[in-house]
Design an enzyme around this catalytic site. Structure first.
Site, PDB file in Angstrom:
ATOM      1  N   MET A  69      54.917  29.472 -19.638  1.00 53.84           N
ATOM      2  CA  MET A  69      54.475  29.017 -20.958  1.00 53.84           C
ATOM      3  C   MET A  69      55.572  29.418 -21.938  1.00 53.84           C
ATOM      4  SD  MET A  69      50.546  30.121 -20.401  1.00 53.84           S
ATOM      5  CE  MET A  69      51.032  31.128 -19.001  1.00 53.84           C
TER       6      MET A  69
ATOM      7  N   ASP B 164      43.300  26.018 -14.495  1.00 60.10           N
ATOM      8  CA  ASP B 164      43.601  27.368 -14.988  1.00 60.10           C
ATOM      9  C   ASP B 164      42.930  27.598 -16.336  1.00 60.10           C
ATOM     10  OD1 ASP B 164      44.789  29.814 -15.616  1.00 60.10           O
ATOM     11  OD2 ASP B 164      46.790  28.961 -15.969  1.00 60.10           O
TER      12      ASP B 164
ATOM     13  N   MET C 285      54.966  34.234 -20.639  1.00 58.43           N
ATOM     14  CA  MET C 285      54.768  33.742 -22.015  1.00 58.43           C
ATOM     15  C   MET C 285      55.873  34.310 -22.893  1.00 58.43           C
ATOM     16  SD  MET C 285      50.702  34.356 -22.409  1.00 58.43           S
ATOM     17  CE  MET C 285      49.548  33.932 -21.097  1.00 58.43           C
TER      18      MET C 285
ATOM     19  N   SER D 211      45.044  35.295 -11.303  1.00 59.98           N
ATOM     20  CA  SER D 211      46.076  35.439 -12.339  1.00 59.98           C
ATOM     21  C   SER D 211      46.142  36.906 -12.729  1.00 59.98           C
ATOM     22  CB  SER D 211      45.721  34.600 -13.565  1.00 59.98           C
ATOM     23  OG  SER D 211      46.446  35.088 -14.685  1.00 59.98           O
TER      24      SER D 211
ATOM     25  N   MET E 251      45.179  22.516 -17.744  1.00 58.36           N
ATOM     26  CA  MET E 251      44.704  23.712 -18.453  1.00 58.36           C
ATOM     27  C   MET E 251      43.267  23.484 -18.917  1.00 58.36           C
ATOM     28  SD  MET E 251      47.024  26.014 -18.328  1.00 58.36           S
ATOM     29  CE  MET E 251      46.151  27.204 -19.367  1.00 58.36           C
TER      30      MET E 251
ATOM     31  N   ASP F 104      51.747  34.505 -15.056  1.00 60.68           N
ATOM     32  CA  ASP F 104      51.868  33.830 -16.353  1.00 60.68           C
ATOM     33  C   ASP F 104      53.017  34.408 -17.174  1.00 60.68           C
ATOM     34  OD1 ASP F 104      49.496  32.026 -16.418  1.00 60.68           O
ATOM     35  OD2 ASP F 104      48.446  33.923 -16.084  1.00 60.68           O
TER      36      ASP F 104
ATOM     37  N   HIS G 228      49.034  34.007  -9.199  1.00 63.14           N
ATOM     38  CA  HIS G 228      49.425  33.193 -10.350  1.00 63.14           C
ATOM     39  C   HIS G 228      50.021  34.129 -11.405  1.00 63.14           C
ATOM     40  CE1 HIS G 228      48.848  29.703 -13.093  1.00 63.14           C
ATOM     41  NE2 HIS G 228      48.568  30.620 -14.009  1.00 63.14           N
TER      42      HIS G 228
ATOM     43  N   HIS H 103      53.669  30.359 -13.724  1.00 60.34           N
ATOM     44  CA  HIS H 103      53.218  29.440 -14.776  1.00 60.34           C
ATOM     45  C   HIS H 103      54.011  29.778 -16.029  1.00 60.34           C
ATOM     46  CE1 HIS H 103      49.608  28.142 -17.551  1.00 60.34           C
ATOM     47  NE2 HIS H 103      50.664  27.355 -17.673  1.00 60.34           N
TER      48      HIS H 103
HETATM   49  C1  DX5 Z   1      46.160  31.523 -19.860  1.00 63.33           C
HETATM   50  C2  DX5 Z   1      46.774  31.720 -18.496  1.00 63.33           C
HETATM   51  C3  DX5 Z   1      45.786  31.936 -17.441  1.00 63.33           C
HETATM   52  C4  DX5 Z   1      44.901  33.144 -17.635  1.00 63.33           C
HETATM   53  C5  DX5 Z   1      43.578  32.741 -17.133  1.00 63.33           C
HETATM   54  O1  DX5 Z   1      47.136  31.058 -20.718  1.00 63.33           O
HETATM   55  O2  DX5 Z   1      47.544  30.607 -18.144  1.00 63.33           O
HETATM   56  O3  DX5 Z   1      46.387  31.953 -16.159  1.00 63.33           O
HETATM   57  O4  DX5 Z   1      45.301  34.301 -16.968  1.00 63.33           O
HETATM   58  O5  DX5 Z   1      42.689  33.763 -17.404  1.00 63.33           O
HETATM   59  P1  DX5 Z   1      41.124  33.539 -17.296  1.00 63.33           P
HETATM   60  O6  DX5 Z   1      40.814  33.218 -15.876  1.00 63.33           O
HETATM   61  O7  DX5 Z   1      40.572  34.854 -17.749  1.00 63.33           O
HETATM   62  O8  DX5 Z   1      40.779  32.424 -18.237  1.00 63.33           O
HETATM   63 ZN    ZN Z   2      48.218  30.483 -16.069  1.00 60.11          ZN
END
Ligand code: DX5
Ligand code: ZN
Length: 216
Positions: free
Chosen positions: A66, A173, A35, A6, A135, A33, A31, A64
């Protein structure tokens, strides 16, 4: 078993180098993310940044999302070059329709559940999904501690997938590192996301390699 670094924890001032290092270490996909500061208390990037990143690597992209109202944005993430697009069960009243829509766009359709959402909520969605994301932290930030209960949920999701749609990927994740990646695989995860473990190390390639060693 595939490893998906990620890039949330990557240094964007040298993102090209960071992607190349993770790729050299044997990453299978990236991956990404997204947000929106509403579904989660943090803000990252949208499809324009993803399209720019697309020029830097040939590995598949696993978006991903969010974000609230994901149905408004999924097309643009597919256009930006994401092979997998995953939205949250909690973020839309139209999960079934959205999974079908993603498939109609030629993308792999993913659905994620937060720590408080039971796996049973996916019972009538799993056949329309190409990926289920469990998650193992509350979404929003990298570097949080792994929630052990996620292992039970992964096992439940594995049973559901085996029964209804064996081709579906099972992704985990949050908080994944050398100390728990084996256990996540043992209960049936097929895509392992790791953010801070990879990009907060001094050696992202070595970090990916060390994860691979554990699950070989
Ligand atoms: C958190 C993200 C993850 C995040 C994971 O909301 O969805 O993908 O990057 O990071 P680590 O591996 O540090 O928990
Ligand atoms: Zn993620």
């Amino acid at each position: 078993m595939r490893i998906a670094p990620s890039i949330l924890s990557a240094d964007f001032a040298k993102i090209g180098e960071q992607l190349a290092a993770a790729e050299a270490g044997g990453a299978d996909l990236f991956h990404l993310d997204t947000m929106d500061g509403r579904f989660v208390p943090n803000i990252t990037w949208g499809p324009k940044i993803v399209a720019d990143l697309r020029k830097l690597t040939r590995l598949p992209f696993d978006a991903h999302l969010m974000i609230v109202e994901p149905e408004r944005y999924v097309d643009r993430f597919v256009e930006a070059g994401c092979q997998y697009v995953t939205f949250h069960y909690e973020s839309t009243p139209n999960a079934h329709r959205l999974l079908q829509h993603l498939r109609s766009l030629g993308a792999k359709a993913g659905i994620a559940i937060n720590p408080q959402t039971p796996v049973s909520m996916l019972q009538d969605l799993v056949e329309d999904a190409d990926l289920i994301l469990v998650m193992s932290v509350n979404p929003g930030f990298g570097g949080q501690a792994f929630i052990e209960r996620a292992l039970v949920k992964l096992a439940e999701a594995r049973a559901l997938i085996d029964e209804r749609n064996p081709a579906c990927e099972l992704e985990v994740d949050g908080g994944i590192g050398a100390g728990n990646i084996e256990r996540a695989c043992e209960v049936g995860a097929t895509i392992l996301v790791a953010g801070s473990f990879v990009f907060e190390s001094n050696d992202p390639a070595g970090a990916v390699r060390s994860l691979r060693e554990r699950i070989r």
